[in-house]
Scaffold this active site. Structure first.
Site, PDB file in Angstrom:
ATOM      1  N   TYR A  19       0.965  -1.036  -0.118  1.00 34.81           N
ATOM      2  CA  TYR A  19       0.071  -0.033  -0.144  1.00 34.81           C
ATOM      3  C   TYR A  19       0.836   0.988  -0.026  1.00 34.81           C
ATOM      4  CZ  TYR A  19      -3.563   3.430   1.794  1.00 34.81           C
ATOM      5  OH  TYR A  19      -4.217   4.402   2.179  1.00 34.81           O
TER       6      TYR A  19
ATOM      7  N   ASP B 215       9.333   2.462  -0.789  1.00 32.14           N
ATOM      8  CA  ASP B 215       8.373   3.252  -0.173  1.00 32.14           C
ATOM      9  C   ASP B 215       8.661   3.022   1.450  1.00 32.14           C
ATOM     10  OD1 ASP B 215       6.205   4.372   1.496  1.00 32.14           O
ATOM     11  OD2 ASP B 215       4.656   3.445   0.199  1.00 32.14           O
TER      12      ASP B 215
ATOM     13  N   LYS C 142       5.660   9.924   7.964  1.00 28.61           N
ATOM     14  CA  LYS C 142       5.355   9.440   9.396  1.00 28.61           C
ATOM     15  C   LYS C 142       6.459  10.083  10.323  1.00 28.61           C
ATOM     16  CE  LYS C 142       2.769   5.469   7.810  1.00 28.61           C
ATOM     17  NZ  LYS C 142       1.078   5.672   8.517  1.00 28.61           N
TER      18      LYS C 142
HETATM   19  N1  HOZ Z   1      -3.532   3.191   5.783  1.00 28.76           N
HETATM   20  C1  HOZ Z   1      -3.227   3.508   6.791  1.00 28.76           C
HETATM   21  C2  HOZ Z   1      -2.379   2.642   7.731  1.00 28.76           C
HETATM   22  N2  HOZ Z   1      -1.874   1.389   7.004  1.00 28.76           N
HETATM   23  C3  HOZ Z   1      -4.071   3.926   8.048  1.00 28.76           C
HETATM   24  C4  HOZ Z   1      -4.144   5.639   8.068  1.00 28.76           C
HETATM   25  C5  HOZ Z   1      -5.213   6.058   9.004  1.00 28.76           C
HETATM   26  O1  HOZ Z   1      -6.103   5.534   9.269  1.00 28.76           O
HETATM   27  O2  HOZ Z   1      -4.606   7.116   9.726  1.00 28.76           O
END
Ligand code: HOZ
Length: 426
Positions: A142, A237, A265
């Protein structure tokens, strides 16, 4: 007096599904999402006043725990000097210098406001640099919500059964070739089928959005060679893994150097941030020096830069990652022992401050393997843990995050809760 249920009803009237990021709606585990009132150190409290040990860590950024005084002081000081300029500020250079020093291949940085933006801009840059259209990604990886990357994606998209999102035009999706993580042959085949058409291979070097999946020995070395042989760029990534599995990210752990990296992050310390980094000849293809356009009103925001710099001050201290890894590994060992004693097909593993737990006997190596987890058992386990005050990411296909704020007592409390929960779901 409010409650999580009252707040969820309220939110659902005005926010889509009651949330602003799909996986937060708890649909992968059922039940009512907790509405967080405040967080401090290793803990979060919901609007009902219940305390949780926080293994969500805002999905990765909170590596020094919530509201670390050094980070909060830096944010306050920055806020007093203005919230956003839309013009250059010296903290952008300072944070970029720190990233360049930690990642050997990074000579230039471009900051964005999110990991999604970074991944999206990185593939645009790869396409502009190589003058090719196709990209290779991996099923279950992802990279945020850019159209080209929402094809067989992980995270919430996977948990909700829409790994290939509606709304992505066929014409665009056909340029995204989906290979299998830890399966070099699937990548080789695409390079054979599409000579001189592939701009880049984008990969989460340690996958964290189909739960945590480690690369098999030789996988990244093989990707590196295929990309170099075929004139494609290798993009790591590292939004989740950068500054988290090790100070130098997954590229430090694997010893493989990509052509470009996407970050996010941790380098925002909890504020919205993303970044792309790479060698000057690639990066300088971007506006204002080159023809690949990229921009953002809040990019390089001074508050985000200050939070990132302050977080780096803390995690660059000698021994920080040794201690983080050691404590996280102790938690994982305790969870594995709990699973074994309960006689449940359950296991856990970690890398630095990032970890995964699985309702299966051995850690998975592939997307197909992680799909064989006992999801119904995970749901029951999840709610027992939540009830016991342990906040895990609400999905069986997400990694979980450890911080330097987690104490030995927190680890013991978590293991004790897991022992009870696993015994109950056995
Ligand atoms: N897709 C994000 C973690 N893999 C989640 C993002 C969120 O809900 O803050």
């Amino acid at each position: 007096m409010t409650s999580n249920a009252i707040e969820f009803d309220r939110a659902r009237k005005v926010l889509v599904g009651g949330v602003n990021s799909a996986v937060r709606a708890f649909r992968a585990v059922g039940g009512t999402p907790r509405f967080i009132d405040r967080a401090d150190g290793a803990y979060m409290w919901d609007v009902e006043g219940k305390r949780y040990i926080d293994y969500l860590g805002s999905w990765g950024p909170m590596i020094v725990g919530q509201s670390h005084p050094h980070v909060v002081a830096a944010v306050k000081a920055a806020a007093e000097r203005g919230l956003s300029y839309g013009a250059p500020n010296v903290m952008e250079s300072a944070l970029a210098e720190r990233i360049c020093a930690l990642f050997p291949q990074v000579e230039r940085v471009r900051f964005t406001s999110s990991g999604t933006e970074s991944a999206m801009s990185a593939i645009r840059l790869a396409r502009g640099y190589t003058n090719r259209s196709k990209i290779i990604k991996f099923e279950g990886c992802y990279h945020g919500t850019a159209d080209s990357l929402l094809v067989k994606a992980g995270s919430g998209a996977l948990a909700f059964g829409t790994p290939s999102s509606a709304g992505v035009p066929e014409d665009l999706a056909r340029h995204t070739l989906v290979a299998q993580f830890n399966d070099l042959a699937s990548v080789e085949a695409f390079f054979r089928q599409h000579p001189k058409e592939i701009a880049c291979v984008m990969v989460e070097p340690i996958a964290g959005n189909m739960n945590l999946i480690k690369p098999q020995p030789g996988f990244h070395e093989g990707l590196r060679k295929l990309c170099s042989d075929h004139g494609a760029l290798l993009i790591f990534d590292e939004v989740m893994t950068g500054f988290r599995v090790a100070l130098g990210g997954a590229q430090q752990v694997t010893g493989v150097t990509p052509d470009m990296s996407a970050f996010g992050k941790v380098i925002g310390g909890g504020m919205p941030v993303g970044a792309i980094g790479g060698p000057a000849d690639v990066m300088d293809m971007m506006a204002p020096l080159g023809p690949v356009y990229q921009a953002g009103t809040l990019s390089g925001n001074p508050i985000a830069m200050a939070a990132g710099l302050a977080t780096l001050d803390l995690i660059e201290k000698p021994g920080f990652f040794d201690e983080l890894s050691r404590k996280c590994a102790r938690l994982v060992q305790g969870l594995n022992d709990a699973g074994r004693d309960a006689g449940v097909a359950f296991c856990a593993q970690s890398e630095g401050g990032m970890a995964g737990m699985y309702m299966m006997a051995q850690p998975p190596h592939s997307f197909a393997q992680v799909q064989t987890q006992d999801v119904e058992r995970f749901k029951r386990f999840y709610h027992l843990m939540l009830e016991a005050g342990i906040y895990l990411p609400p999905s069986p296909v997400e990694a979980f995050f450890f911080s330097s704020a987690h104490s030995d007592a927190d680890i013991d409390e978590t293991i004790a809760a897991a022992r009870k929960a696993l015994a109950a779901v056995a």
